[in-house]
Design an enzyme around this catalytic site. Structure first.
Site, mmCIF file in Angstrom:
data_model
loop_
_atom_site.group_PDB
_atom_site.id
_atom_site.type_symbol
_atom_site.label_atom_id
_atom_site.label_comp_id
_atom_site.label_asym_id
_atom_site.label_seq_id
_atom_site.Cartn_x
_atom_site.Cartn_y
_atom_site.Cartn_z
ATOM 1 N N LYS A 1 0.813 -1.227 0.000
ATOM 2 C CA LYS A 1 0.000 0.000 0.000
ATOM 3 C C LYS A 1 0.844 1.273 0.000
ATOM 4 O O LYS A 1 0.446 2.282 -0.577
ATOM 5 C CB LYS A 1 -0.979 0.002 1.180
ATOM 6 C CG LYS A 1 -2.099 -1.013 1.000
ATOM 7 C CD LYS A 1 -3.148 -0.901 2.080
ATOM 8 C CE LYS A 1 -4.217 -1.975 1.870
ATOM 9 N NZ LYS A 1 -5.322 -1.848 2.802
ATOM 10 N N ASN B 1 -4.804 2.055 -1.624
ATOM 11 C CA ASN B 1 -5.259 0.701 -1.961
ATOM 12 C C ASN B 1 -5.825 0.644 -3.375
ATOM 13 O O ASN B 1 -6.407 -0.362 -3.761
ATOM 14 C CB ASN B 1 -6.319 0.220 -0.963
ATOM 15 C CG ASN B 1 -7.626 0.945 -1.134
ATOM 16 O OD1 ASN B 1 -7.635 2.161 -1.342
ATOM 17 N ND2 ASN B 1 -8.735 0.236 -1.085
ATOM 18 N N GLY C 1 -0.862 0.668 9.851
ATOM 19 C CA GLY C 1 -1.429 1.325 8.677
ATOM 20 C C GLY C 1 -2.953 1.326 8.715
ATOM 21 O O GLY C 1 -3.604 2.309 8.341
ATOM 22 N N ALA C 2 -3.526 0.203 9.156
ATOM 23 C CA ALA C 2 -4.986 0.106 9.183
ATOM 24 C C ALA C 2 -5.573 1.132 10.160
ATOM 25 O O ALA C 2 -6.622 1.723 9.904
ATOM 26 C CB ALA C 2 -5.407 -1.301 9.575
ATOM 27 N N ALA D 1 -2.009 0.619 16.075
ATOM 28 C CA ALA D 1 -1.425 1.869 15.574
ATOM 29 C C ALA D 1 -0.641 1.630 14.279
ATOM 30 O O ALA D 1 0.318 2.327 13.979
ATOM 31 C CB ALA D 1 -0.513 2.478 16.638
ATOM 32 N N ASP E 1 -10.095 2.626 1.355
ATOM 33 C CA ASP E 1 -10.291 1.963 2.657
ATOM 34 C C ASP E 1 -10.960 2.927 3.636
ATOM 35 O O ASP E 1 -11.760 2.525 4.477
ATOM 36 C CB ASP E 1 -8.944 1.545 3.262
ATOM 37 C CG ASP E 1 -8.342 0.337 2.563
ATOM 38 O OD1 ASP E 1 -9.094 -0.450 1.980
ATOM 39 O OD2 ASP E 1 -7.099 0.196 2.608
HETATM 40 P P1 ATR Z 1 -1.670 -2.973 9.639
HETATM 41 O O1 ATR Z 1 -0.965 -2.188 8.589
HETATM 42 O O2 ATR Z 1 -2.647 -3.998 9.101
HETATM 43 O O3 ATR Z 1 -2.290 -2.102 10.683
HETATM 44 P P2 ATR Z 1 0.642 -3.511 11.268
HETATM 45 O O4 ATR Z 1 1.228 -2.221 10.898
HETATM 46 O O5 ATR Z 1 1.528 -4.734 11.281
HETATM 47 O O6 ATR Z 1 -0.554 -3.914 10.301
HETATM 48 O O7 ATR Z 1 -0.071 -3.359 12.685
HETATM 49 C C1 ATR Z 1 -0.479 -4.437 13.454
HETATM 50 C C2 ATR Z 1 -1.075 -3.919 14.759
HETATM 51 O O8 ATR Z 1 -1.451 -5.047 15.571
HETATM 52 C C3 ATR Z 1 -0.097 -3.110 15.580
HETATM 53 O O9 ATR Z 1 -0.798 -2.072 16.231
HETATM 54 C C4 ATR Z 1 0.436 -4.142 16.567
HETATM 55 O O10 ATR Z 1 0.948 -3.598 17.771
HETATM 56 P P3 ATR Z 1 2.490 -3.116 17.870
HETATM 57 O O11 ATR Z 1 2.551 -1.761 17.255
HETATM 58 O O12 ATR Z 1 2.780 -3.101 19.324
HETATM 59 O O13 ATR Z 1 3.295 -4.135 17.124
HETATM 60 C C5 ATR Z 1 -0.810 -4.926 16.834
HETATM 61 N N1 ATR Z 1 -0.482 -6.266 17.373
HETATM 62 C C6 ATR Z 1 -0.001 -7.333 16.689
HETATM 63 N N2 ATR Z 1 0.182 -8.384 17.520
HETATM 64 C C7 ATR Z 1 -0.172 -7.959 18.760
HETATM 65 C C8 ATR Z 1 -0.208 -8.573 20.062
HETATM 66 N N3 ATR Z 1 0.166 -9.844 20.244
HETATM 67 N N4 ATR Z 1 -0.642 -7.813 21.113
HETATM 68 C C9 ATR Z 1 -1.042 -6.530 20.934
HETATM 69 N N5 ATR Z 1 -1.027 -5.899 19.745
HETATM 70 C C10 ATR Z 1 -0.605 -6.599 18.658
#
Ligand code: ATR
Length: 284
Positions: free
Chosen positions: A76, A97, A137-138, A135, A111
């Site tokens: 993206k 997207n 991209g989504a 926090a 999105d």
């Molecule tokens: P996307 O672009 O889909 O948002 P991403 O940037 O990988 O994907 O973000 C994943 C989110 O899930 C993050 O907020 C991540 O928290 P961290 O910033 O601390 O990594 C959260 N996440 C993933 N696994 C987690 C877990 N086991 N407990 C809490 N938060 C989790």
């Protein structure tokens, strides 16, 4: 006389990602094309991670005459970088997207409007307080969607506090500790999970909805499984819910209109097709 193979519908558009084999987007566009009587197909296009591979693939698709593509993980941000011009939403989100090929390649982010439309299906005017979990991209897209709906009291909780604080700073929000996430629920009108927690193969999201404000809407952008534990608990407590399929269907509308030139309506019949597919895959 040539053989009796059925002629293939010309490829109009597709979805680019890695992996992309499980994308439901071809089913959505295929159904709208069928309804509109348009002879065109929408395909899955696997492109390995990395900007160079992405840019090469986009050059190829453009020269093959595709009208445009949807872009998903992990490309993206690459889509925004590749484009000659970007919509305000894509620029603000830092990610796109949708790419539409023409004399110039334009990046858009549907999105954001897709999530806003999915929320609007449940409430014309949601209350002013939202809690966003995650926090990445989504989360950025969800925050922009909420702001477009007039939800201006947004709190954000993320396991890695620094990322929540950076988003809070950029978008004028409040960052709260991940361990204190339940404290905000009593004043939350809209709860949104944007983390990967609750997704098939990932750990569950630990969150008691006991104190969640009456009438609050609960949204989860995950659609595999379709009914996450979070949504199941929310429904059991009488909350309105927004699932990942609602957002997926709505984000597809602008692409279909731009590339196929037909009408694209999100309705129960379309949802039933996607639900049947998820059921086939054991992902309800
Ligand atoms: P996307 O672009 O889909 O948002 P991403 O940037 O990988 O994907 O973000 C994943 C989110 O899930 C993050 O907020 C991540 O928290 P961290 O910033 O601390 O990594 C959260 N996440 C993933 N696994 C987690 C877990 N086991 N407990 C809490 N938060 C989790």
């Amino acid at each position: 006389m040539a053989g009796d193979e059925t002629p293939q519908a010309p490829v109009v558009a597709g979805v680019v990602g890695w992996p992309v084999g499980h994308s439901l987007s071809p089913l959505i566009h295929g159904e709208w094309a069928r309804r509109a009587g348009i002879d065109g197909s929408y395909i899955r296009i696997p492109v390995e991670p990395g900007y160079e591979d992405f840019a090469r693939a986009m050059d190829d698709l453009k020269s093959q005459g595709l009208k445009g593509v949807n872009v998903t993980i992990p490309h993206k941000e690459h889509a925004l970088r590749y484009a000659d011009a970007a919509s305000e939403a894509a620029a603000k989100a830092g990610a796109a997207n949708m790419l539409t090929f023409g004399t110039e390649t334009r990046a858009e982010n549907s999105d954001i409007a897709g999530f806003a439309a999915a929320v609007r299906e449940q409430a014309d005017a949601p209350g002013p307080y939202a809690l966003v979990l995650g926090a990445g991209g989504a989360a950025r897209g969800v925050i922009l969607a909420l702001q477009s709906l007039g939800v201006d009291g947004i709190s954000i909780a993320n396991r890695t506090k620094e990322k929540a604080e950076a988003l809070a700073e950029a978008f004028g929000l409040a960052a709260i500790d991940w361990d204190r996430r339940e404290d905000a629920l009593a004043t939350t009108d809209l709860l949104v999970n944007t983390t990967s927690l609750g997704m098939t193969g990932e750990p569950p999201l630990e969150l008691s909805l006991e104190s969640l404000r009456l009438g609050a809407i609960v949204a989860d952008i995950v659609y595999s499984p379709l009914e996450t534990k979070l949504l199941k608990w929310a429904k059991a407590k009488g909350h309105k819910t927004v699932d990942g399929l609602a957002m997926l269907m709505h984000q597809a509308v602008p692409g279909f209109k731009a590339w196929f030139g037909g009408d694209a309506v999100v309705d129960e019949a379309l949802r039933a097709i996607l639900v049947a597919e998820l059921k086939k895959r054991g992902r309800l």
